[in-house]
Design a protein around this motif. Structure first.
Motif, short mmCIF file in Angstrom:
data_model
loop_
_atom_site.label_atom_id
_atom_site.label_comp_id
_atom_site.label_asym_id
_atom_site.label_seq_id
_atom_site.Cartn_x
_atom_site.Cartn_y
_atom_site.Cartn_z
N TYR A 114 77.27 95.73 21.49
CA TYR A 114 76.65 97.04 21.76
C TYR A 114 77.66 97.91 22.48
CZ TYR A 114 73.59 100.49 24.09
OH TYR A 114 73.02 101.66 24.55
N GLU A 115 78.07 98.98 21.85
CA GLU A 115 78.94 99.96 22.50
C GLU A 115 78.11 101.19 22.77
OE1 GLU A 115 83.28 102.20 22.13
OE2 GLU A 115 82.60 100.88 20.51
N ARG A 116 77.76 101.35 24.03
CA ARG A 116 76.92 102.48 24.41
C ARG A 116 77.70 103.78 24.36
NH1 ARG A 116 75.23 106.16 27.75
NH2 ARG A 116 73.05 106.27 28.44
N LEU A 117 77.02 104.88 24.08
CA LEU A 117 77.67 106.18 24.20
C LEU A 117 78.18 106.33 25.63
CD1 LEU A 117 75.07 108.47 22.37
CD2 LEU A 117 77.34 107.83 21.55
N PRO A 118 79.33 106.96 25.84
CA PRO A 118 79.83 107.14 27.21
C PRO A 118 78.84 107.94 28.05
CG PRO A 118 81.11 108.44 25.64
CD PRO A 118 80.23 107.57 24.83
N VAL A 145 89.08 113.57 33.98
CA VAL A 145 87.66 113.98 33.97
C VAL A 145 87.22 114.66 32.67
CG1 VAL A 145 87.67 114.20 36.48
CG2 VAL A 145 88.10 116.24 35.08
N LYS A 146 88.09 114.69 31.68
CA LYS A 146 87.68 115.26 30.39
C LYS A 146 86.47 114.50 29.86
CE LYS A 146 91.80 117.41 28.35
NZ LYS A 146 92.82 117.30 27.29
N GLN A 147 85.45 115.25 29.42
CA GLN A 147 84.22 114.62 28.97
C GLN A 147 84.23 114.41 27.45
OE1 GLN A 147 81.57 113.85 31.47
NE2 GLN A 147 83.55 114.07 32.49
N THR A 183 82.00 106.86 31.88
CA THR A 183 82.02 105.39 31.79
C THR A 183 81.64 104.95 30.38
OG1 THR A 183 81.48 105.02 34.12
CG2 THR A 183 80.92 103.25 32.60
N ARG A 184 82.38 103.95 29.88
CA ARG A 184 82.05 103.35 28.58
C ARG A 184 81.59 101.92 28.83
NH1 ARG A 184 84.33 106.59 24.54
NH2 ARG A 184 85.78 108.14 25.38
N PHE A 185 80.35 101.62 28.41
CA PHE A 185 79.84 100.26 28.54
C PHE A 185 79.91 99.57 27.18
CE2 PHE A 185 76.35 97.26 27.87
CZ PHE A 185 76.67 96.31 28.82
N ILE A 186 80.51 98.37 27.17
CA ILE A 186 80.64 97.60 25.92
C ILE A 186 80.16 96.17 26.16
CG2 ILE A 186 82.22 96.69 24.17
CD1 ILE A 186 83.58 99.56 25.95
N ALA A 187 79.14 95.76 25.42
CA ALA A 187 78.68 94.37 25.44
C ALA A 187 79.25 93.67 24.21
CB ALA A 187 77.16 94.32 25.42
#
Length: 490
Positions: A202-206, A255-257, A221-225
């Motif tokens: 699971y790669e969540r949207l940042p 800080v670029k989004q 933040t990028r969360f990757i399971a």
């Protein structure tokens, strides 16, 4: 001069399949060049003793890359991790330890927390406690110049990580995962957060780490399971990425989004958002719908149970806020125009607009006295969203799209305007352009805010604003500072 990024690999549960993992790493490096580190989260060892591991431990076989692993998640594998502070398990394979910070020669900062959550004392050797999380937070966040960390490694998922984001598939992030990990991620603001244990990818949207228009921009933040190594479904268990350590990056670049950034999944809305508190488990509340007795002069409410609301009742719903004076929109008020009421829910009601822009122009209004969406309680927000979803479906079935707007300026009771527009008349982009053009002509700064933004994280209670929500999910927002044309939305 631009810094050369580090090339890293992250891996999910190895579960003792060392040859499968390291053969895959060799193949990747042969094709794409060498990587600097391999970071393993989840269960590194299987539940049974492996002859395969003995070959690595004795030096017969060797990992092709410097590998860092987290500790045990169950009693069966505690025996492999004798030193709580970390140690070398085999050549090129290092156990990081129960908790701590690993800082590479490049300045890359990796925070690690081994094991699963435990709220019991004494804490098992394969778990972490609230004290462990608190000590990590204190160690890192106490310095005034703290901005965040590069990487966070945990085995469990953070609880609620799916909020505001893309679907996490079969994993319900409101039920599984660790609330302590959510709390830690909120405080540490990692640029990358890796976890495992759920045997899926699971790669969540940042997600953003600041409140839009209230706080200075911070990195996302990028969360990757990651899934388990060699799984038959061929779910992704290795993740390759490049990263320049935060301390070496230009502040503006950091800080670029990303274009698909969402709200922080662990924050509550409004004032509590800035504290980083977790979402509590929702409390069950008895449903009690109200119907209007149109035959009475005062518009008294009666309960759906058939009993008068004045009769003794042990489980009364939470009393909604009351107006300081007469209000035309509070449902219990004798001033409300009852003939316009279409539908009444538990916390909100639907009414036709008086002098509407079309015959089916309606208003979503709270039963209690709330001035704006920002001030609504959680249960009222939930019902507002249900009304919005239902109206969109209804009007779509009639060949129309919904435009919603709210003007929290010189109004005492929230009126969420819902205007249906025939699909054949104009496209959503035309409507959006019309709002923006009209705003420019009147020197109104109408900002486009991210689709997953929560209005409560942008405007504080009591602040004046104008807000538009298009049927595509696009949102426009203007913070009213002085004057504002009352008929702008219409």
């Amino acid at each position: 001069m631009a810094q050369t990024p580090l090339r890293l690999l992250a891996c999910g549960d190895v579960e003792g399949k060392f040859d499968v993992l390291f053969n895959r790493v060799r193949a990747i490096q042969k094709k794409s060049g060498n990587f600097d580190l391999l970071l393993c989260v989840g269960n590194f060892f299987g539940s049974t003793t492996s002859a395969e591991w003995q070959e690595y431990k004795t030096g017969i076989k060797k990992a092709p890359i410097q590998t860092y692993v987290l500790g045990a998640n169950n009693q069966e594998t505690v025996k492999y991790f004798q030193d709580a502070d970390g140690c070398e398990l085999a050549e090129n394979i290092t156990y990081l330890g129960r908790k701590g910070v690993f800082t590479g020669s490049s300045g890359l900062q990796i925070v690690y927390l081994s094991g699963t959550e435990s709220l019991n004392e004494p804490v098992p050797g394969y778990s972490f406690s609230p004290k462990d999380v608190s000590s990590l937070r204190t160690m890192l966040c106490s310095t005034p110049q703290f901005k965040g960390v590069d990487i966070l490694l945990t085995s469990p998922w953070p609880k609620y990580v799916g909020n505001f984001g893309n679907s996490s598939g079969e994993v319900d992030s409101k039920k599984c995962g660790s609330a302590l990990v959510s709390s830690l991620a909120t405080s540490l603001k990692p640029r990358y957060h890796f976890a495992a244990l759920e045997k899926t990818y699971y790669e969540r949207l940042p997600y953003r780490n600041h409140i839009v228009l209230q706080e200075n921009a911070q990195h996302a933040t990028r969360f990757i399971a990651l899934a388990n190594v060699g799984n038959p479904e061929k779910k992704k268990y290795l993740y390759a990425f490049s990263i320049v350590p935060m301390k070496l990056m230009d502040a503006a670049e950091l800080v670029k989004q990303p274009p698909d950034v969402t709200e922080n999944p662990y924050r509550k809305s409004g004032k509590e958002g800035s504290t980083g508190k977790q979402f509590p488990a929702p409390e069950e509340e008895s449903a009690c719908q109200f119907f209007f007795d149109l035959s009475t002069k005062q518009g008294r409410k009666r309960s759906s149970t058939g009993r008068d609301s004045k009769s003794p009742h042990p489980k009364q719903p939470r009393k909604p806020p009351q107006p300081p004076g007469p209000c035309w929109f509070c449902l219990a008020s004798p001033d409300v125009e009852k003939h316009l009421v279409v539908n009444i829910g538990t916390h909100c009601y639907l009414a036709l607009a008086k002098g509407g822009l079309s015959d089916d122009h309606v208003l979503i209004l709270p039963i209690g006295h709330y001035q704006s969406v920002v001030e609504l309680s959680a249960e009222v927000v939930e019902e507002v969203e249900k009304y919005k979803t239902t109206l969109r479906k209804f009007f779509k079935s009639r060949g129309k799209r919904c435009i919603l707007f709210e003007r929290n300026y010189k109004s005492h009771h929230l009126q969420l305007q819902v205007i249906p527009v025939p699909l054949s008349r104009c496209a959503t982009d035309d409507i959006k352009d019309a709002f923006i053009t009209q705003a420019q002509e009147q020197q109104i700064e109408l900002l486009e805010i991210p689709e997953h933004s929560d209005i409560k994280q942008i405007a504080q209670p009591g602040a004046a604003y104008f807000y538009v929500e298009l049927d595509t999910g696009e949102k426009l927002f203007h913070r009213i500072k002085k004057n504002f044309p009352l008929q702008f939305g219409r």
